[in-house]
Write a protein that holds these residues in place. Structure first.
Motif, short mmCIF file in Angstrom:
data_model
loop_
_atom_site.label_atom_id
_atom_site.label_comp_id
_atom_site.label_asym_id
_atom_site.label_seq_id
_atom_site.Cartn_x
_atom_site.Cartn_y
_atom_site.Cartn_z
N LYS A 1 0.57 -1.51 0.24
CA LYS A 1 0.04 -0.14 -0.27
C LYS A 1 0.99 1.13 -0.10
CE LYS A 1 -3.99 1.75 2.42
NZ LYS A 1 -4.64 1.03 3.93
N TYR A 2 0.41 1.83 -0.87
CA TYR A 2 1.59 3.51 -1.09
C TYR A 2 0.71 4.45 -1.15
CZ TYR A 2 5.11 6.26 -2.83
OH TYR A 2 6.15 7.87 -3.44
N ARG A 3 0.57 5.30 -0.29
CA ARG A 3 -0.03 6.59 -0.10
C ARG A 3 1.01 7.42 -1.02
NH1 ARG A 3 -0.91 9.97 5.05
NH2 ARG A 3 0.64 9.50 5.09
N PHE A 4 0.74 7.99 -2.43
CA PHE A 4 1.81 8.74 -3.03
C PHE A 4 0.81 10.11 -3.19
CE2 PHE A 4 -1.38 6.97 -5.94
CZ PHE A 4 -2.29 7.79 -6.90
N THR B 1 -3.80 7.29 -2.38
CA THR B 1 -3.09 5.91 -2.04
C THR B 1 -3.78 4.29 -3.05
OG1 THR B 1 -3.51 6.22 -0.10
CG2 THR B 1 -2.78 3.98 -0.44
N PHE B 2 -1.90 3.75 -3.67
CA PHE B 2 -2.52 2.73 -4.49
C PHE B 2 -2.76 1.40 -3.26
CE2 PHE B 2 -0.32 -0.30 -6.69
CZ PHE B 2 -1.70 -1.09 -7.55
N PHE B 3 -3.14 0.41 -3.66
CA PHE B 3 -3.19 -0.81 -2.86
C PHE B 3 -3.48 -1.85 -3.72
CE2 PHE B 3 -5.52 -4.97 -1.18
CZ PHE B 3 -5.80 -4.53 0.18
N SER B 4 -2.79 -2.93 -3.50
CA SER B 4 -2.45 -3.58 -4.25
C SER B 4 -2.20 -5.43 -3.21
CB SER B 4 -1.27 -3.70 -5.21
OG SER B 4 -0.84 -5.12 -5.69
N ASN C 1 -6.04 -18.00 -6.46
CA ASN C 1 -5.40 -16.84 -6.96
C ASN C 1 -6.31 -16.20 -7.74
OD1 ASN C 1 -3.11 -17.99 -5.17
ND2 ASN C 1 -1.22 -17.86 -6.80
N ALA C 2 -6.42 -14.93 -7.00
CA ALA C 2 -6.77 -13.60 -7.42
C ALA C 2 -5.91 -12.08 -6.71
CB ALA C 2 -8.13 -13.37 -6.47
N TYR C 3 -5.85 -11.30 -7.85
CA TYR C 3 -5.45 -9.83 -7.37
C TYR C 3 -5.76 -8.86 -7.50
CZ TYR C 3 -2.19 -13.92 -8.99
OH TYR C 3 -1.77 -15.31 -9.26
N THR C 4 -5.70 -7.82 -6.39
CA THR C 4 -6.83 -6.83 -6.71
C THR C 4 -5.54 -6.35 -6.33
OG1 THR C 4 -8.44 -7.71 -4.63
CG2 THR C 4 -8.20 -5.07 -4.84
N SER C 5 -6.10 -4.65 -7.07
CA SER C 5 -5.86 -3.52 -7.60
C SER C 5 -6.46 -2.12 -7.40
CB SER C 5 -4.61 -3.28 -9.40
OG SER C 5 -4.00 -3.71 -9.19
N GLN C 6 -6.35 -1.31 -6.69
CA GLN C 6 -7.46 -0.58 -6.10
C GLN C 6 -6.48 1.01 -6.11
OE1 GLN C 6 -8.96 -1.48 -2.03
NE2 GLN C 6 -10.91 -1.41 -3.01
N LEU C 7 -7.36 2.38 -6.28
CA LEU C 7 -7.05 3.20 -6.17
C LEU C 7 -7.96 4.37 -4.98
CD1 LEU C 7 -4.89 5.71 -6.95
CD2 LEU C 7 -6.59 6.20 -9.19
#
Length: 284
Positions: A116-119, A131-134, A152-158
């Motif tokens: 998780k990265y707050r940019f 914040t980007f979340f993966s 598996n499942a992969y999640t990406s969020q803005l």
């Protein structure tokens, strides 16, 4: 359950913080970021989903999440309290803006991990925090036909949020989930949802929160959009989140894409999150 109860009692008996040290940590995070808007949300979760917040460098967060059965299950199931799912999670601040985490859920025996990265941070010159979340979530339950990467499942969020005033905050969470194996032929492997969350502060340590994750991609009739409403309570060393939701799962692939209960039809689960923060920074 006895082993889990013993572990939890031990963890919460550890004197990592005094009576008000969590509040002091939150206040120090705010003081260190003068010029930025702080405490858009008090926790790293709105309810089920992540918020834009990240923990500071060197801070470890332990999150215990419970979801019980439905309230409409009646007295035979003690209105859902006889049924319980749990997720235990650890999250750590590599920097003030970069966090990593791992969790284990009893439902489908899911293991999940995230970064998780707050940019972007809200300030006088910037209207929102972003914040980007993966994450990756893997089902480890023994199930026929569920093999290898199919698990598996992969999640990406803005995550995009704005604190409009001292009491009210709102967040949007455009979400993409890639599921390697879906439940029915009517479900696409790629799921798209637009999450929404809000917080309204009613006192210094109590806030009302709500969350909704409508899917905008096609889904089968057996699945419902995730909805939750609850209250955040801040105490000396903990943050309690008490809520009602139609979701029993506590990872993104689960509560966004695989919720089967209908909140508006009475399929409501009582649940809670308990957060314990440990400051591992030197000389603290």
């Amino acid at each position: 359950m006895k082993k889990i109860s013993t572990l939890l009692m031990f963890l919460f008996s550890v004197s990592a913080f005094g009576q008000d040290e969590l509040m002091e940590l939150l206040e120090s995070e705010e003081a260190a970021d003068k010029g930025y808007v702080s405490a858009t949300f008090k926790g790293t979760r709105v309810i089920n989903g992540h918020s834009i917040e990240t923990r500071s460098n060197g801070v470890l967060e332990f999150i215990i999440s419970h979801r019980f059965g439905t309230l409409n299950s009646g007295y035979e199931e003690f209105w859902g309290l006889d049924f319980s799912n749990i997720r235990l999670g650890l999250e750590y601040g590599l920097t003030d803006n970069l966090n990593i985490g791992i969790g284990r859920s009893s439902f489908d025996k899911v293991i999940d991990a995230f970064v998780k990265y707050r940019f972007l941070r809200q300030s006088d010159r910037t209207p929102v925090t972003a914040t980007f979340f993966s994450s990756i979530a893997r089902k480890t339950v023994d199930q026929i036909g569920l093999e290898g990467i199919d698990r598996n499942a992969y999640t990406s969020q803005l995550l995009i949020a704005r604190k409009f005033n001292s009491n009210f905050s709102f967040q949007l969470a455009p979400t993409v989930i890639q599921r390697n194996l879906v439940a029915t032929n009517d479900d696409a492997n790629l799921l798209i949802a637009i999450g929404m969350g809000a917080r309204y502060k009613v006192s210094n340590r109590i806030a009302i929160v709500t969350e909704y994750y409508p899917q905008v991609s096609d889904k089968s009739d057996q699945f419902q959009n995730a909805f939750a409403i609850g209250v955040d309570i801040e105490t000396g060393g903990h943050v309690f989140q008490l809520h009602f939701t139609n979701s029993v799962q506590m990872n993104e692939r689960g509560f966004i894409g695989e919720t089967t209960d209908d909140f508006w039809d009475g399929d409501i689960h009582y649940g809670f999150n308990i957060t314990r923060v440990f400051d591992l920074r030197p000389n603290k």
